[in-house]
Design a protein around this motif. Structure first.
Motif, PDB file in Angstrom:
ATOM      1  N   GLN A  25       0.842  -1.183   0.000  1.00  0.00           N
ATOM      2  CA  GLN A  25       0.000   0.000   0.000  1.00  0.00           C
ATOM      3  C   GLN A  25       0.883   1.240   0.000  1.00  0.00           C
ATOM      4  N   PHE A  26       0.331   2.338  -0.502  1.00  0.00           N
ATOM      5  CA  PHE A  26       1.070   3.596  -0.444  1.00  0.00           C
ATOM      6  C   PHE A  26       0.086   4.751  -0.265  1.00  0.00           C
ATOM      7  N   LEU A  27       0.602   5.843   0.215  1.00  0.00           N
ATOM      8  CA  LEU A  27      -0.169   7.069   0.390  1.00  0.00           C
ATOM      9  C   LEU A  27       0.551   8.161  -0.392  1.00  0.00           C
ATOM     10  N   ALA A  28      -0.162   8.787  -1.301  1.00  0.00           N
ATOM     11  CA  ALA A  28       0.406   9.892  -2.072  1.00  0.00           C
ATOM     12  C   ALA A  28      -0.203  11.190  -1.565  1.00  0.00           C
ATOM     13  N   MET A  29       0.656  12.135  -1.204  1.00  0.00           N
ATOM     14  CA  MET A  29       0.205  13.444  -0.720  1.00  0.00           C
ATOM     15  C   MET A  29       0.627  14.501  -1.733  1.00  0.00           C
ATOM     16  N   PHE A  30      -0.325  15.301  -2.150  1.00  0.00           N
ATOM     17  CA  PHE A  30      -0.082  16.358  -3.125  1.00  0.00           C
ATOM     18  C   PHE A  30      -0.219  17.705  -2.428  1.00  0.00           C
ATOM     19  N   SER A  31       0.732  18.589  -2.647  1.00  0.00           N
ATOM     20  CA  SER A  31       0.663  19.927  -2.056  1.00  0.00           C
ATOM     21  C   SER A  31       1.169  20.935  -3.079  1.00  0.00           C
ATOM     22  N   ALA A  32       0.739  22.174  -2.869  1.00  0.00           N
ATOM     23  CA  ALA A  32       1.168  23.268  -3.741  1.00  0.00           C
ATOM     24  C   ALA A  32       1.899  24.305  -2.907  1.00  0.00           C
ATOM     25  N   THR A  33       2.686  25.114  -3.551  1.00  0.00           N
ATOM     26  CA  THR A  33       3.417  26.177  -2.870  1.00  0.00           C
ATOM     27  C   THR A  33       2.421  27.139  -2.219  1.00  0.00           C
ATOM     28  N   PRO A  34       2.597  27.408  -0.910  1.00  0.00           N
ATOM     29  CA  PRO A  34       1.683  28.326  -0.223  1.00  0.00           C
ATOM     30  C   PRO A  34       1.601  29.679  -0.922  1.00  0.00           C
ATOM     31  N   GLY A  35       0.365  30.154  -1.087  1.00  0.00           N
ATOM     32  CA  GLY A  35       0.142  31.451  -1.722  1.00  0.00           C
ATOM     33  C   GLY A  35       0.127  31.429  -3.235  1.00  0.00           C
ATOM     34  N   SER A  36       0.391  30.268  -3.820  1.00  0.00           N
ATOM     35  CA  SER A  36       0.454  30.192  -5.288  1.00  0.00           C
ATOM     36  C   SER A  36      -0.940  30.033  -5.898  1.00  0.00           C
ATOM     37  N   GLU A  37      -1.011  30.267  -7.194  1.00  0.00           N
ATOM     38  CA  GLU A  37      -2.253  30.051  -7.932  1.00  0.00           C
ATOM     39  C   GLU A  37      -2.663  28.587  -7.861  1.00  0.00           C
ATOM     40  N   SER A  38      -1.674  27.687  -7.884  1.00  0.00           N
ATOM     41  CA  SER A  38      -1.974  26.258  -7.789  1.00  0.00           C
ATOM     42  C   SER A  38      -2.592  25.914  -6.439  1.00  0.00           C
ATOM     43  N   GLU A  39      -2.124  26.554  -5.363  1.00  0.00           N
ATOM     44  CA  GLU A  39      -2.715  26.298  -4.048  1.00  0.00           C
ATOM     45  C   GLU A  39      -4.186  26.723  -4.048  1.00  0.00           C
ATOM     46  N   GLN A  40      -4.477  27.862  -4.617  1.00  0.00           N
ATOM     47  CA  GLN A  40      -5.866  28.331  -4.683  1.00  0.00           C
ATOM     48  C   GLN A  40      -6.736  27.362  -5.478  1.00  0.00           C
ATOM     49  N   LYS A  41      -6.192  26.826  -6.557  1.00  0.00           N
ATOM     50  CA  LYS A  41      -6.942  25.856  -7.362  1.00  0.00           C
ATOM     51  C   LYS A  41      -7.175  24.572  -6.584  1.00  0.00           C
ATOM     52  N   LEU A  42      -6.174  24.098  -5.837  1.00  0.00           N
ATOM     53  CA  LEU A  42      -6.349  22.887  -5.033  1.00  0.00           C
ATOM     54  C   LEU A  42      -7.381  23.110  -3.931  1.00  0.00           C
ATOM     55  N   LEU A  43      -7.353  24.263  -3.287  1.00  0.00           N
ATOM     56  CA  LEU A  43      -8.342  24.572  -2.250  1.00  0.00           C
ATOM     57  C   LEU A  43      -9.745  24.618  -2.843  1.00  0.00           C
ATOM     58  N   SER A  44      -9.851  25.164  -4.033  1.00  0.00           N
ATOM     59  CA  SER A  44     -11.141  25.208  -4.713  1.00  0.00           C
ATOM     60  C   SER A  44     -11.638  23.796  -5.006  1.00  0.00           C
ATOM     61  N   LEU A  45     -10.764  22.946  -5.474  1.00  0.00           N
ATOM     62  CA  LEU A  45     -11.120  21.557  -5.752  1.00  0.00           C
ATOM     63  C   LEU A  45     -11.498  20.830  -4.464  1.00  0.00           C
ATOM     64  N   ALA A  46     -10.750  21.045  -3.396  1.00  0.00           N
ATOM     65  CA  ALA A  46     -11.030  20.389  -2.107  1.00  0.00           C
ATOM     66  C   ALA A  46     -12.396  20.803  -1.574  1.00  0.00           C
ATOM     67  N   SER A  47     -12.818  22.026  -1.835  1.00  0.00           N
ATOM     68  CA  SER A  47     -14.108  22.488  -1.324  1.00  0.00           C
ATOM     69  C   SER A  47     -15.271  21.736  -1.973  1.00  0.00           C
ATOM     70  N   LEU A  48     -15.024  21.083  -3.095  1.00  0.00           N
ATOM     71  CA  LEU A  48     -16.056  20.295  -3.773  1.00  0.00           C
ATOM     72  C   LEU A  48     -16.112  18.860  -3.279  1.00  0.00           C
TER      73      LEU A  48
END
Length: 60
Positions: A25-48
């Motif tokens: 088994q494995f666990l993959a964790m994805f993160s974006a640079t704090p304050g970046s446009e990618s972080e905002q997109k990931l937060l938007s996706l997580a809210s769904l």
């Protein structure tokens, strides 16, 4: 690593993978640079998602 999501275009993320000792088994964790446009997109996706902190189900 760049990921493409159908609603969010391209998101640049860092990936950390944790493997169990048997490597069955494995666990993959994805993160974006704090304050970046990618972080905002990931937060938007997580809210769904049902598992986002804002939508977490009560365990009681």
């Amino acid at each position: 690593m760049c990921l493409q999501h159908q609603d969010l275009v391209i998101v640049t993320v860092q990936v950390q993978i944790l493997m169990d000792p048997d490597q069955s088994q494995f666990l993959a964790m994805f993160s974006a640079t704090p304050g970046s446009e990618s972080e905002q997109k990931l937060l938007s996706l997580a809210s769904l998602s049902d598992v986002s902190p804002r939508h977490r189900r009560s365990t009681s």
